[in-house]
Write an enzyme that holds these catalytic residues in place. Sequence first.
Site, PDB file in Angstrom:
ATOM      1  N   GLY A  98       6.578   5.737  -5.716  1.00 36.18           N
ATOM      2  CA  GLY A  98       5.899   4.712  -4.970  1.00 36.18           C
ATOM      3  C   GLY A  98       4.469   4.785  -4.827  1.00 36.18           C
ATOM      4  O   GLY A  98       4.006   5.765  -5.058  1.00 36.18           O
ATOM      5  N   GLY A 100       0.961   3.097  -2.750  1.00 34.12           N
ATOM      6  CA  GLY A 100       0.311   1.807  -1.767  1.00 34.12           C
ATOM      7  C   GLY A 100      -1.193   1.888  -1.703  1.00 34.12           C
ATOM      8  O   GLY A 100      -1.884   2.664  -2.526  1.00 34.12           O
ATOM      9  N   GLY A 101      -1.699   1.344  -0.796  1.00 34.89           N
ATOM     10  CA  GLY A 101      -3.183   1.124  -0.826  1.00 34.89           C
ATOM     11  C   GLY A 101      -3.743   2.321  -0.361  1.00 34.89           C
ATOM     12  O   GLY A 101      -5.028   2.900  -0.697  1.00 34.89           O
ATOM     13  N   VAL A 105       3.702   8.341  -3.257  1.00 39.76           N
ATOM     14  CA  VAL A 105       5.162   9.021  -2.920  1.00 39.76           C
ATOM     15  C   VAL A 105       5.854   9.608  -4.297  1.00 39.76           C
ATOM     16  O   VAL A 105       5.761   8.467  -5.240  1.00 39.76           O
ATOM     17  CB  VAL A 105       5.960   8.143  -2.252  1.00 39.76           C
ATOM     18  CG1 VAL A 105       7.465   8.999  -1.841  1.00 39.76           C
ATOM     19  CG2 VAL A 105       5.468   7.718  -0.989  1.00 39.76           C
ATOM     20  N   ASP A 215       6.703  -1.289  12.824  1.00 38.27           N
ATOM     21  CA  ASP A 215       6.913  -1.931  11.449  1.00 38.27           C
ATOM     22  C   ASP A 215       8.286  -2.002  11.090  1.00 38.27           C
ATOM     23  O   ASP A 215       8.419  -1.401   9.653  1.00 38.27           O
ATOM     24  CB  ASP A 215       5.744  -1.367  10.372  1.00 38.27           C
ATOM     25  CG  ASP A 215       5.546  -2.093   9.190  1.00 38.27           C
ATOM     26  OD1 ASP A 215       5.702  -3.297   9.214  1.00 38.27           O
ATOM     27  OD2 ASP A 215       5.203  -1.442   8.146  1.00 38.27           O
TER      28      ASP A 215
END
Length: 1005
Positions: A98, A100-101, A105, A215
């Site tokens: 994974g 993201g910004g 991961v 979230d």
Amino acid sequence: MSASSPAPDSVRQRPATRLWVQALAHLDELLQQQPEQRERSLTDIAQSQPHLHSMLVSLLAAEAQAESAGFLEPAPRMAAALQSGAQLGPYRVESQIGAGGMGEVWLARRDDGLYQGEVAIKTLHPYYGGGALRERFLREAQILSRLTHPNIARLLDAGVAGDGSVYLVLEYVRGVSIETWCDQRKLGVDARLELFLEVCAAVAQAHASLVVHRDIKPSNILVTDDGQVKLLDFGVAKLTQTDPPAERSDLTRMTGRIFTPEYAAPEQILDQPITTATDVYSLGVLLNVLLTGTRPYGNANNNVEIERAVVQDEPVRMSRAIAGASDPRRIAEARSTTPARLQRALTGDLDNIVSHALRKAPAERYPTVLGLADDVGRHLQHQPILARAESLAARSRKFVRRHRVGVAASVFVALAVGVGIAGVVWQAQVARTEARKAGAIRDFLVGIFERNSVAHPDGAKARQTTAAELLAQSAQQIRTDLREAPEVRQELLGVMARLYSTMDMQKDALPLLQDRLASQRTALGNDDVAVARTLSDVAFSQVQIGDYEGAQRSANEAIEVFHARNAESALEYALAHGTLAQVSYRLGTGQDGTMRRHYQKAADLFAQYHPAHKWRIEMLLGLSRAANLDQDREKGLVYAEEAIALIESQAVDADGIVRGSAYQTAGNALNWLGRNGEAEVLMKRAITEYDHAGGPEHPFAIEGRRELGAFYGWMGRREEAKELLAAAVTAQERAKGIDDPELTAPLRIELGRVLLLRGEYAAAEPQLLKAVEAWRRSGTPTVGITMNLARMYMEQGRFTEAAQMLAGADSAAEKAFGKGSWMHATALNRIGGLHLARGETREAEAYFQRTRADAQDPPGELGANRAYAELSLLRLSAMQRDSATAEQALALLSQIESSSARGDMPDEEVTAHMLSGIGLMRQGKLLEAETHLKQAVTMRERMDAPESLWLAEARLYLAQQQYLAGNRDVARGLVDRAAEAHQTQAHLGPQHRELMKETRRIVSF
């Protein structure tokens, strides 16, 4: 999806891990302190915990280095991106899972020998080595260190890489999002609620640890293969203890508005204080999505529009969302139900629970997650919930606030409507007249049930009166006591007839309808629409009792009146066409197009004028049956599937009986197409619907068992078929009588046929004869039953009776069902079989050749009738000692085994094995012959009764082979068992006696 790392609880207790948890907790405190206070704190820690002090000094140094590099600017000594195979402390990195910004991961594995298992390593992107995002990253570690719960992905370890970057070691969860997991398994509403309760438990634990997730959404909730929920990603979580509203750190300024708009609470969008009620709101959105597949404010993708809706609009109630969805059928299917049932399940408790969680003001929501979970649990246990829908006053105030201008305009509209009221006052007199009429009917109907109430002089005895007896008493009263009130009398006659019809007591309904019809003719004449309506009802009841000619007359007269009065939109007009289609089917004239034409007309009328009426389904199912008669099996399935689509999309108001009929018809269509596995599923589903709607002894439930029993019989599962059909006949005799042609007779036919195929001739004959008698009295063609009787008689050597049964059978079947149809080909085979049994080989061959030429099998396929004819021709070859018999039989066996209709040809498959064995035995290939002959015996033993002559035949041929192979004792045992079967039969055909003599000669008894 379970984490593959072993014993994570034991890992969590390791000293190094405990030290990291302590370090991360202290780090957050130290970062909030002024430099002087921080130094004092470090000195205290150094005296009591030197190892912890060393770790904190390293972490603070790494933090300072990252801060000095600036926030958005790359660090001068930027860490290299992580690569597969890299080593982070005791962990070897394997692959990225994974990104993201702000970080990545990676899947990793511990390789220092302490334990083996997969972990997830979370790293901060090299570009963000310091500042607020690093603070957020470390905050996640601090938060996770507080949380210990089976439904929360745990922090296992943490560390500082050689370049000073921090990484977190997390429990690796192999799974999919909760929404995907539910949809893939088509979980029902209750199963989804149970899973949701696990999510609530995890969030409640976080709240107990003073952590607000902020979230919550499906992608942050994974479910493992064994069904365990795991809550992930506390990267934007809030520590309620250390984040006072008045103070805004860099982290707050940087990440305070990091959320997913579709799942965010209004206070998140408005940048207001965050509390545990924020997570309650997000859980409400999540539950809405799990139950309906939609979000409370629609599925818009524009964040600005979504945020506006969350703050200003009222959420759509879930039950309404289903009704207004673009594809409610797809949503319902993902929850293993229908749109109508899903809407009913969501209405009430669940609507109120979700609405309560989604209140705009945090104070108006559930005070805690446990409160939300408690109401969900109460619903599952069928207990009263605490949440209630908003009061009318509250909803009105909101509506007025949102629509001030519209409300003002509505006041003027209401005044205008009031002026128009005077224009309808004249209708009051008509209403009063109708009210008096309704009152008289009401009093009469109430009186029916007072007859068996405590108000009766002999109440105890009266309460033993059955519903049928009450109806009979009431019907008699209507016919004798209400002649002075003809309008009320006519209405009540219709009501009572419908009640009888609902109870499937058509014999009792018909006299009432005929009485009503006579009364209407006297009062209204013969050409009134009311007369036509009653004629249509009369025709329907006449079909049900087997008066097909009477039904035809009544339906045709009704249609003429409807035409003359331009009343073709009447429901009864469409039903009259459906009745004529049924009459055509029952009289055996379905092949001439009459049945199909009337069903099509009825289906078109229902689609145009009564699209939601359940009888629309019956007309489509009638078209399916007509297509089957036309040998268009694929089209038959299309009509049935269209009916099911209308039901499951809630386009028609279908009850359990209607749904069952659709599934049953589709099952039959699939059976004709050789898709037997799918067929059985739908047939059983039909029976379940029937049982639920009317009980196992409801006529439709019994009919469903007849179809399933017949299906089992064709497939060779004859013991199951026999038990199912015998119980159904007994139940049908109680319900309809022993001579009923409509439902009891077809059941007898199927039971008689299964008994015949099992070789139980003594039990089969009376069932088939009773069915013949019932159908002859009703005028129904009996060609199918008589052919079954003929087949039995020819095996028994009763050739004269067999010939009588088959007289004109081929021409009658061709006329009724068409040349080459299944029934016509069967007739040709039966006549050919009679000639073969009598030794008339030339005549037999001619009939089998006709079947071979005329049978309408699908292109490239081999059907049961043509297979039977081919096998019979091979029998002739075997009788003539043709040396090519074995090869031809083996080739035919291969065709049967590869045919899509193989499931319907177990008898033909057995015969092909037997003839192959006979041919091979005569060629001296005894071992090969043994394989086929033993297979024939095994299959016969599975399908047939011990007294079966076909089983005896297979055993006698195997006995010949066994004797020739030297197994003399086995051969004699087989002959003995065949002889027992012969002795059990009251009649024995010469073909069977000759085979016994031939075998005894070979075996040398």
